[in-house]
Design a protein around this motif. Structure first.
Motif: not given
Lengths: 954, 330, 214
Positions: A57-73, A76-87
């Motif tokens: 249990x972490x937070x009541x907000x549902x977790x959306x998992x977004x796939x993105x790519x690191x922007x540093x070089x 092109x490393x893949x990244x999973x970003x977990x987003x809850x309520x837009x954060x």
């Protein structure tokens, strides 16, 4: 050793206060508990991971998992970003991404901080009487637009310089080039100019395309690697995963040739210390042994390479003793390296800025290519010229022509190119022509001549306008995602900034440009958002195109770059032309429409098969792609290479899998095979330029052939393979300009590469040095070599600017400035560092700008580790930095990282930042002391080899 | 009868305390066997012999961390320090304190209280001025508080933690640490003032030598002569000078870690601080015993500032003469 | 019962500090607190330079535990050494005892004000039943979710391994076998064949040790 002082209190205080973004902790504080929880993924994986025990249990907000790519070089490393309520609350390792398998360096692992960074530009601002004043977007766009219209009226469209970015995604990059083209200038650039321009020029002119031939993943198949001018461990850390796997699995031999003992060198089987600026001589030295021992791949050279005999002649002048004199490497070491590379094939060469950022950059890159050709390594899995690009999308931005010398897709600037793109855009060619200054300067019209380069915008402002090949000096600059401290000649840059009518900085961060300019008025800051606040595609160094999803909404009042472009285009009245085929939502152009538009035009390099749908499908199916071959197994993408690495021929409907390894004849073209591009004609000096007895598997011609045109299809009797619609479109066109893709489809159907099947050339007869030559750097400590290996004479006009060589080299500075100064990367920071120094997770790790000094020099100069020193450059710049006394450099060389800024010749500029947006760490920029020097082919700047004097600071 | 019972009960408690200390000895000494090399071998295997030589030798490298000592991969001294602290100082301290208590206990049981040989005359002589008493009680109070909190830091987890609820335990320990750290400097100041104030009385002389030969009255018959301060008191004073100042100085080094002290420095001073304060405490037991239970009439001197004439004559005959002569003269 | 361990393969560690910031990312430790760090020995010395990522080793018979005045450390059934910040008094003893410099303190203030000790939890949180509080005090509890510490998961070259000690040692041993059996010395210089065999043997021994000392 510690070189650090604590960051000033004020800077830390405002870290905790002033938190407009939301951090995870802040977020969690405001939420209650409930079940959430994410299943674990694992690589290395199944053995390392433990079974899931319970959902957390972490937070009541549902977790959306977004796939993105690191922007540093560019890895092109893949990244999973977990987003809850837009954060953006969590970042997880993307174990299923085929490029990085979850791995990150310091920057990638700190990516999430960008999701709540507070040191951003928060709203548009302008500098007025030395104070930053908040503006509305509308007001800002109006003022900026009015000003450039006024400059256009007074001085012509070329007096506005559009400095774009490798931080754009592909769609933004394409749109930027298009917008500037329709504004009516070629004065548009981005970081590739000062990054790999010499690579693109050198490599494309050797075998067709200027990009990395293989991939990071494919390096797992290598049996030897030569890193020359590349410090992958610090610049592309995740690539080292593949390198070390090769070392482990294949017993791959790694050679690192570098003036500095780097973290990459620490992993090498052989480390070779060469003198900065001696790359050509070094490569010739290797080839001397290779030819002397008959280790070259003779069959390969006969079938696929033109002009190696001329190279043999040149190399005769580089026997071991000469090489040792120039490079500092003894005969035995040279022999060992040559043997190592010859005995262990396929092998690849890796180079980066250490090779490219020289006045002789294009000579260096061509020399590396020639070495690999001699060894027969190009076009083979495990071989190749693995050119690691820098920024995450510098490959894409280059491909889309955010450069002063070409339209998107390397079409060039000739009328034919303009007509091709006018056709794609649906804009009248004459209308475009009229947007340009129609006057001829030095025999060319601005529309068809290379614009000023990013490396020379300073001169574009300061040069006598009579000597320039355009109407007037540059009067307004857009710094649209650019770190000015990554450019040489800092003090002159400051002068140029002062002289400008207007500076417009479009960036998520204020950047050094906002503070080093010494102005009190006429500076605009427009907050752009990061790539995590928008979506689109990004091209990794290996040409794989990866799709990013939007992770979070734009922060504060920032906007995505393409929206800002729309606002500006609208303001100057060209939005109808720019966005003719592109839907606009609110003020935001639709990314997918932009992809579809460039799909219709980018035939030269095969950016045509990567429809948004295919790219998104790859994004959703990371797991299907093999870690070594990058090929998908199963799913609808079965057989595709990951990210459809260009060229992905024909239309999306053709389902070309993309090309993983360029020029690989062991595969049919339809499966990713190719010969060399026949781009240099068919014959020269009585010798054929087409391949002899070599062709991709299934090639029905079975031998070399020129590039495909409609006429050629007819000659071959393949014309009727075209559909009627294709025939209409293809009539009179060639593989690059046929908007139906029919010519490509039919060529590939018959096993032929659309671009022909030619030979690679070792002699580029159109370049100042047809055969790469060793030339002493403009600032050298080896004056004795200048007479024998002088630089070029001055050029009257390169890219519209007079460019000096001999004049600079003739000045002997060696007595006053006895130490060679070179520069390079730190793993924690990227580029000019504005973004990464504003990320406390990273900034904490490198708090001081420093210079690496050999203990010999340090002791002689009575400098202790951690002391403050002044480093003086021969053109008057000086920086105050910490000394790091280390054997990484030898006694002839000093090294400084280039990511720092915000201090200028001893002056702290922190107070000049808009409140609350100063980076945590400031420091002197190395480029305050770097000097004049440009490659004559691309005007690449010289950052890797100048001279300096070091003194202990009082 | 009354007297002997009270003596027995005091003795009983002293013995119990002693037994308690002895009992916790093995517990304190038990922890051992952590091995940095073994841990490192598991977690950083496969490295070259060079690496091992350097790492195990505590050679420092480069790191981006700015914590004190972060550039050292394996700080070998840590283990030694742990060993010294846990296997020598902890049990050693118990032995010292226990030994001191045992000695006192046996002494008390064997010799008993040194009583006034003559009845009180009722005439009171000023022995300690107000300032003397203030400084004494100031230092003494801080000493006791610091001793209790210090001992808590060293030993309380063996006997206090098992019996206190967790929250109370935490609260006490946090308080103990803060009290100790904030009062420490005040104690040091007091010690300094005390030394300056009393040093003039504390130079040894021949009388003291004789006093020592007679063991302060325990050996042989008759009470040895003594001036304002006897030899024992002077020894105590000089202990405070040397050991007490050591405690104070080492404590200050530990209390102000904001001057970039290395871990090794801190280790060293922790050892010095622990050893010296334990020695001081063990000695203080004697001082306290003599000043209270052990000597009839001594405590009132420091309590009220005045002692009875009989007491003065018995314990500090030379001083008594001096005082009376002075009075007579005036 | 699993016994959790870190293993840093120095032949793969390139000092990219990915583990350091991954830790920051997972645990949001404040400026100045680095639960993990990378140390490079013989920096700049050709043929000798070695980088190692180091954090709390979760030692058997942990020295920190032995010297803690308040006994704030406790071993878990996974073999981890966790700590109770409520009990921590910030005395710094654990730092003086720890051979690896693992304990971190937010301050080094006058009167020994150090704040609460912070150290690597193997991403296993701490003694706090409320997960939100736990996260605020101790950082992530990834273990409970079946995930491993983020530093190891994100390691750029998979140098840093984490997990069940036996499995981690197996992975490492597999690598050593690859490196060793072809006479491929894994050092920085090219070694002669006999020396190479010796090194391979050494490496195999080390790998064996790694599995035995679990």
């Amino acid at each position: 050793m510690r070189l650090h002082k604590k960051v000033s209190d004020s800077s830390l205080d405002s870290q905790s206060a002033n938190r407009l973004g939301v951090s995870r902790r802040g977020f969690l504080k405001g939420t209650s508990l409930a079940a959430g929880g994410i299943a674990a993924t694992g690589l290395l994986g199944k053995t390392m991971i433990r079974p899931t025990q319970a959902a957390t249990p972490k937070s009541s907000a549902p977790v959306e998992i977004k796939r993105t790519i690191c922007s540093h070089c560019s890895v092109g490393c893949g990244v999973y970003a977990h987003v809850q309520n837009g954060v953006w609350t969590y970042q997880e390792a993307a174990f299923d991404n085929p490029i990085n398998k979850g791995a990150h360096c310091a920057k990638g692992a700190a990516l999430r901080y960008h999701g709540h960074s507070t040191r951003r530009l928060k709203y548009p601002m302008k500098l007025e009487n030395g104070q930053w004043k908040k503006l509305s977007w509308e007001q800002a766009i109006n003022e900026v637009g009015d000003k450039i219209e006024q400059i256009r009226a007074e001085s012509g469209p070329d007096s506005v310089f559009w400095l774009g970015s490798a931080k754009f995604n592909n769609e933004q990059a394409y749109l930027f080039r298009k917008m500037v083209s329709l504004w009516g200038t070629n004065n548009v650039e981005h970081q590739a100019r000062i990054c790999h321009s010499t690579t693109v020029a050198g490599v494309a002119n050797t075998w067709g395309y200027g990009a990395m031939t293989n991939s990071y993943n494919d390096m797992q198949n290598s049996r030897s690697m030569l890193f020359i001018g590349s410090n992958a461990a610090e610049a592309h850390p995740v690539s080292m995963q593949h390198v070390l796997i090769a070392k482990e699995r294949n017993n791959c031999k790694i050679v690192v040739a570098d003036p500095r003992f780097t973290r990459t060198a620490a992993k090498a089987n052989q480390y070779v210390r060469i003198r900065p600026g001696s790359d050509v001589a070094y490569v010739w030295g290797l080839l001397w042994h290779i030819f002397a021992n008959g280790w070259e791949d003779k069959q390969y050279l006969a079938q696929r390479v033109y002009g190696m005999d001329e190279i043999r002649e040149e190399i005769k002048q580089f026997p071991p003793e000469v090489v040792q004199d120039i490079t500092g490497v003894d005969e035995q070491t040279m022999y060992q390296t040559a043997k190592l590379l010859s005995d262990n094939r396929p092998g690849c060469v890796v180079w980066c800025m250490g090779g490219t950022q020289h006045t002789t950059g294009n000579n260096n890159t061509r020399a590396y290519c020639i070495l690999e050709l001699a060894l027969g390594n190009i076009g083979k899995s495990g071989g190749g010229a693995n050119i690691f690009r820098g920024h995450d999308n510098v490959q894409g931005a280059t491909d889309f022509g955010v450069l002063s010398d070409s339209l998107p897709g390397y079409y060039g600037l000739a009328d034919g190119a303009w007509k091709h793109w006018a056709g794609v855009w649906g804009v009248d060619f004459e209308w475009i022509q009229n947007r340009f200054d129609q006057t001829e300067y030095r025999g060319g019209k601005p529309m068809n001549t290379n614009g000023i380069t990013v490396s020379r915008w300073v001169d574009g402002v300061l040069e006598d306008k009579e000597k320039m090949a355009q109407n007037d000096n540059i009067r307004a600059m857009f710094y649209w995602g650019h770190a000015v401290n990554s450019q040489t000649r800092g003090p002159e840059m400051r002068e140029a900034m002062k002289k400008l009518d207007m500076m417009v900085i479009v960036d998520p961060y204020p950047t050094v440009a906002a503070v080093m300019n010494d102005r009190t008025d006429g500076v605009y800051l427009l907050p752009a958002c990061t790539q995590f606040e928008t979506y689109g595609s990004v091209t990794a160094s290996n040409r794989s195109i990866q799709w990013r999803s939007k992770v979070i909404e734009p922060h504060f009042e920032s906007k995505p770059d393409h929206e800002i472009m729309y606002l500006l285009a609208k303001k100057v009245g060209i939005e109808e032309q720019v966005f003719k085929n592109i839907a606009i939502n609110g003020n935001e152009p639709l990314i997918e429409d932009i992809v579809r538009e460039y799909n219709r035009g980018m035939w030269t390099i095969g950016y045509t098969g990567q429809s948004p749908e295919r790219l998104k499908y790859h994004q959703e199916n990371w797991h299907a792609f093999d870690f070594t071959s990058l090929r998908a197994v199963g799913t609808d993408a079965h057989g595709d290479f990951y990210g459809l690495p260009w060229p992905c021929w024909g239309t999306a409907e053709m389902k070309h899998p993309g090309t993983h390894v360029l020029y690989d004849t062991s595969l049919p073209v339809k499966d990713g095979g190719l010969g060399f591009r026949a781009n240099f004609g068919v014959e020269r000096n009585g010798q054929t330029l087409l391949a002899e007895g070599s062709a991709p598997v299934g090639n029905e011609i079975g031998d070399g052939h020129p590039e495909f045109t409609a006429a050629m299809l007819q000659q071959l009797g393949w014309w009727d393979d075209l559909t009627d619609a294709e025939k209409t479109a293809a009539e009179g066109k060639d593989w690059k300009t046929d908007l139906s893709g029919g010519i490509q489809r039919v060529a590939i159907k018959h096993g032929c590469a659309p671009f022909g099947n030619g030979k690679a050339r070792t002699v580029v007869w159109t370049f100042p040095d047809a055969i790469p030559k060793h030339r002493e750097p403009l600032y050298t400590t080896r004056r004795d070599l200048v007479a024998k290996y002088p630089t070029w004479d001055d050029f009257e006009s390169l890219y519209r600017m007079p460019t000096l060589y001999k004049t600079i080299q003739d000045r002997d500075t060696s007595a006053e400035f006895p130490i060679i100064l070179t520069s390079g990367r730190l793993v924690e920071y990227e580029g000019g560092g504005d973004e990464t120094r504003s990320n406390p997770w990273l900034a904490e790790l490198q708090q001081d700008m420093f210079v690496e000094i050999n203990p010999f020099n340090a002791n002689t100069l009575r400098i202790a580790d951690g002391d403050d020193v002044w480093v003086y450059g021969p053109e008057g710049g000086r920086v105050r930095v910490k000394a790091m006394v280390t054997n990484r450099v030898d006694r002839d060389v000093a090294f400084m990282p280039f990511h720092f800024g915000g201090e200028f010749q001893g002056e702290d500029l922190r107070k000049r930042y808009p409140a609350g947006s100063d980076p945590y760490v400031l420091g002197e920029a190395v480029n305050t002391v770097t000097t004049y020097g440009y490659d004559p082919v691309t005007l690449m700047q010289e950052t890797k080899c100048t001279v300096c004097r070091i003194e202990k600071a009082a | 009868m009354e007297k002997s019972r009270s003596r027995t009960s005091v003795g009983f408690w002293l013995v119990m305390l002693l037994v308690g200390c002895m009992f916790s000895l093995p517990v304190v000494a038990q922890s051992q066997g952590a091995d940095a090399r073994r841990e490192a071998l598991q977690s950083m295997p496969g490295t070259t012999p060079d690496f091992w030589r350097d790492a195990a030798g505590g050679v420092s490298g480069r790191t981006t961390s700015q914590s004190v000592g972060a550039d050292t991969l394996i700080m070998t001294e840590g283990e030694r320090w742990k060993e010294i602290r846990n296997e020598w100082i902890s049990p050693g301290g118990l032995l010292a304190l226990g030994g001191s208590l045992t000695g006192i206990t046996f002494f008390y049981l064997l010799v008993g209280r040194v009583k006034l040989e003559h009845p009180r005359t009722g005439k009171r002589i000023e022995r300690w001025t107000r300032w003397d008493r203030v400084i004494h009680w100031y230092v003494a109070t801080l000493f006791i508080i610091l001793a209790l909190t210090g001992l808590s830091i060293l030993y309380a987890k063996w006997f206090l933690m098992p019996i206190l609820p967790t929250s109370l335990w935490s609260a006490w320990m946090i308080a103990a640490k803060n009290i100790h750290n904030y009062l420490g400097p005040l104690f040091s100041l007091g010690v300094l003032v005390m030394i300056v104030k009393w040093i003039k009385h504390n130079f040894f002389n021949l009388v003291d030598l004789k006093w020592f030969i007679k063991g302060g009255g325990i050996v042989g018959k008759g009470h040895p002569s003594a001036g304002y301060l006897n030899g024992g008191e002077k020894v105590w004073f000089w202990m405070i000078v040397f050991v007490g100042l050591t405690v104070a100085v080492s404590g200050l080094v530990l209390d102000f870690p904001n001057f970039g002290q290395t871990r090794e420095t801190m280790q060293l001073f922790l050892i010095i601080h622990a050893v010296s304060s334990l020695v001081l405490m063990a000695a203080a037991f004697g001082h306290i015993y003599i000043g209270t239970l052990g000597t009839e009439g001594a405590f009132e001197g420091m309590k009220t500032g005045y002692v009875d004439e009989s007491w003065a004559k018995q314990h500090h005959d030379l001083w008594y003469e001096e005082v009376t002569q002075k009075q007579n003269k005036s | 019962m699993a016994r959790m361990k870190f293993l840093c393969d120095s032949e793969r560690c390139i000092e990219c500090n990915g583990c350091v910031t991954a830790c920051k990312n997972a645990n949001e430790t404040e400026w100045g607190i680095q639960r993990r760090r990378v140390v490079t020995l013989d920096d700049g010395e050709v043929g000798k330079e070695v980088s190692i990522s180091v954090a709390c080793m979760h030692c058997t018979d942990a020295p920190c535990m032995a010297v803690c005045p308040t006994d704030c450390f406790y071993p878990t059934e996974d073999g981890l050494i966790l700590h109770n910040k409520d009990a921590c008094i910030g005395c710094g003893y654990c730092l003086y005892a720890c051979p690896f410099g693992a304990p971190q303190f937010p301050q080094q203030g006058a009167f020994g004000a150090r704040g609460k000790m912070d150290k690597c939890t193997f991403c296993a949180g701490g003694p706090e039943s409320d997960p939100v509080l736990e996260e605020q005090k101790y950082g992530a509890n990834r273990l409970r979710e079946g995930k491993l510490p983020l530093c190891a998961e994100m390691c750029s070259t998979k140098a840093l391994l984490a997990g069940d000690a036996q499995q981690v040692a197996d992975i490492f041993r597999e690598r050593v076998v690859y490196r060793g059996h072809r006479n491929s010395a894994w050092g920085s210089a090219d070694h002669e064949a006999d020396q190479s065999e010796q090194l391979a043997k050494n490496a195999a021994d080390l790998a064996y040790d790694a599995t035995q000392s679990v």
